[in-house]
Design an enzyme around this catalytic site. Sequence first.
Site, PDB file in Angstrom:
ATOM      1  CD1 TRP A 103      -2.190  -2.340   1.835  1.00  0.00           C
ATOM      2  CD2 TRP A 103      -3.114  -1.410  -0.016  1.00  0.00           C
ATOM      3  NE1 TRP A 103      -3.013  -2.956   1.464  1.00  0.00           N
ATOM      4  CE2 TRP A 103      -3.513  -2.626   0.409  1.00  0.00           C
ATOM      5  CE3 TRP A 103      -3.400  -0.613  -1.213  1.00  0.00           C
ATOM      6  CZ2 TRP A 103      -4.705  -2.957  -0.443  1.00  0.00           C
ATOM      7  CZ3 TRP A 103      -4.269  -1.044  -1.893  1.00  0.00           C
ATOM      8  CH2 TRP A 103      -5.020  -2.281  -1.594  1.00  0.00           C
ATOM      9  CG  ASP A 172      -3.270   4.098   4.347  1.00  0.00           C
ATOM     10  OD1 ASP A 172      -4.162   3.806   4.848  1.00  0.00           O
ATOM     11  OD2 ASP A 172      -2.635   3.527   3.302  1.00  0.00           O
ATOM     12  CE  LYS A 196      -8.099  -2.146   5.257  1.00  0.00           C
ATOM     13  NZ  LYS A 196      -8.300  -3.405   4.227  1.00  0.00           N
TER      14      LYS A 196
HETATM   15  C1  PLP Z   1      -3.320   0.220   4.548  1.00  0.00           C
HETATM   16  C2  PLP Z   1      -4.081   0.235   3.468  1.00  0.00           C
HETATM   17  N1  PLP Z   1      -4.022   1.141   2.697  1.00  0.00           N
HETATM   18  C3  PLP Z   1      -4.893   1.419   1.717  1.00  0.00           C
HETATM   19  C4  PLP Z   1      -5.673   0.495   1.265  1.00  0.00           C
HETATM   20  C5  PLP Z   1      -6.885   0.602   0.158  1.00  0.00           C
HETATM   21  O1  PLP Z   1      -7.948   1.166   0.521  1.00  0.00           O
HETATM   22  P1  PLP Z   1      -9.175   1.411  -0.259  1.00  0.00           P
HETATM   23  O2  PLP Z   1      -9.534   0.042  -0.753  1.00  0.00           O
HETATM   24  O3  PLP Z   1     -10.000   2.159   0.614  1.00  0.00           O
HETATM   25  O4  PLP Z   1      -8.570   2.544  -1.350  1.00  0.00           O
HETATM   26  C6  PLP Z   1      -6.080  -0.583   2.067  1.00  0.00           C
HETATM   27  C7  PLP Z   1      -6.831  -1.890   1.735  1.00  0.00           C
HETATM   28  O5  PLP Z   1      -6.759  -2.896   2.243  1.00  0.00           O
HETATM   29  C8  PLP Z   1      -5.212  -0.991   3.217  1.00  0.00           C
HETATM   30  O6  PLP Z   1      -5.083  -1.949   3.901  1.00  0.00           O
END
Ligand code: PLP
Length: 359
Positions: A103, A172, A196
């Site tokens: 991510w 994030d 989550k």
């Molecule tokens: C740490 C992290 N960042 C970003 C994301 C992506 O999130 P989204 O699907 O809300 O764009 C996730 C998805 O699992 C994640 O775990």
Amino acid sequence: MGQRIFNFSAGPATMPVTVLETIQREMLDYKGEGMSIMEMSHRSKTFDAIVVEAEALVREIMGFSDQYQTLFLQGGATGQFAAVPLNLSQPGKVAEYIDSGSWSSKAVKEAEKLGKPFRVTAASKADKYRHIPTDFVVGKDAAYVHITSNNTIYGTQWQNFPDTGSVPLVADMSSDFYCKRFDPNRFGLIYAGAQKNAGPSGVTIIVVRKDLLARSPKDIPTIFNYQINAEKNSLYNTPNTFGIYVVNLVMHWIKNQGGIDQVEKINRQKAKLLYDALDGSDFYRPYADAGSRSLMNVTWNCPSEELEKKFIAEATAAGLSGLKGHRSIGGIRASIYNAMPMAGVERLIEFMRDFEKKS
Ligand SMILES: Cc1ncc(COP(=O)(O)O)c(C=O)c1O
């Protein structure tokens, strides 16, 4: 009603049952309005009261000062991978990224795609993201430092946040949003997809230090402009009204059980139980380095892929779902977010012991 199972999915994830019950109770008639929240105008007084309350509760629960504002936007954390560089980049400065997992690297790619100056200051890719890279120095020319506080796929989590001095720290927090206490006033901005630890998918929570709003350039898409969304209190366009309503309920759920400290206490107990079970076994192999272990996503391997498949199939049949590791690394992953009860973790450990014995 059918029986609820223990859902260890990484997200969308298990929700507090009392929150689901409130939603069910209020579904057809929200507090005597004769309609559901999702049928109600986002410009109504009733909805406005919800968004105002949620905005304040998100700050209050973690202890953000009044120098911060909560925004509820759409586009997920992935949208924020673009929104952060669009809003916070500065001429002559370089955005710094700490690459602690997939991510994080996706966030880097968005900055790159947008043509914003960036550098990857530290990375743990070489050891397949088993640890959090903490040994780095922030440049004097940094526009901001971006970290991923919890790496959902690998099961690693920052244990202490870095000191970035006067450079805004951006995190994030999608997969560890409000799972433990931290000093929020050290951050320039945090963001999290709600799905989550804070509610349903489709609403993204952002808490931003107000002085940073002045950085938002006028020529970026309005939907991503922090300053405009802040001025309009997240109501510039039609927000995810239902999602914000549920986030508000989840924030109340945290507050009503004694706040973040109580949530953290239970999370630490759950995680300790599970890690102790892994450490006490020669059969299961934890994925993350001991010093970087996540309270939220616990990852491990069985002795073979075949056994992992069997583990997941048998666990699912036993009412323990969502345990398959992310497709990029395989193995097993148990997501034990705030709403996962201790009983779920205990049941999982019992299953693990039985599985080990007969394998
Ligand atoms: C740490 C992290 N960042 C970003 C994301 C992506 O999130 P989204 O699907 O809300 O764009 C996730 C998805 O699992 C994640 O775990």
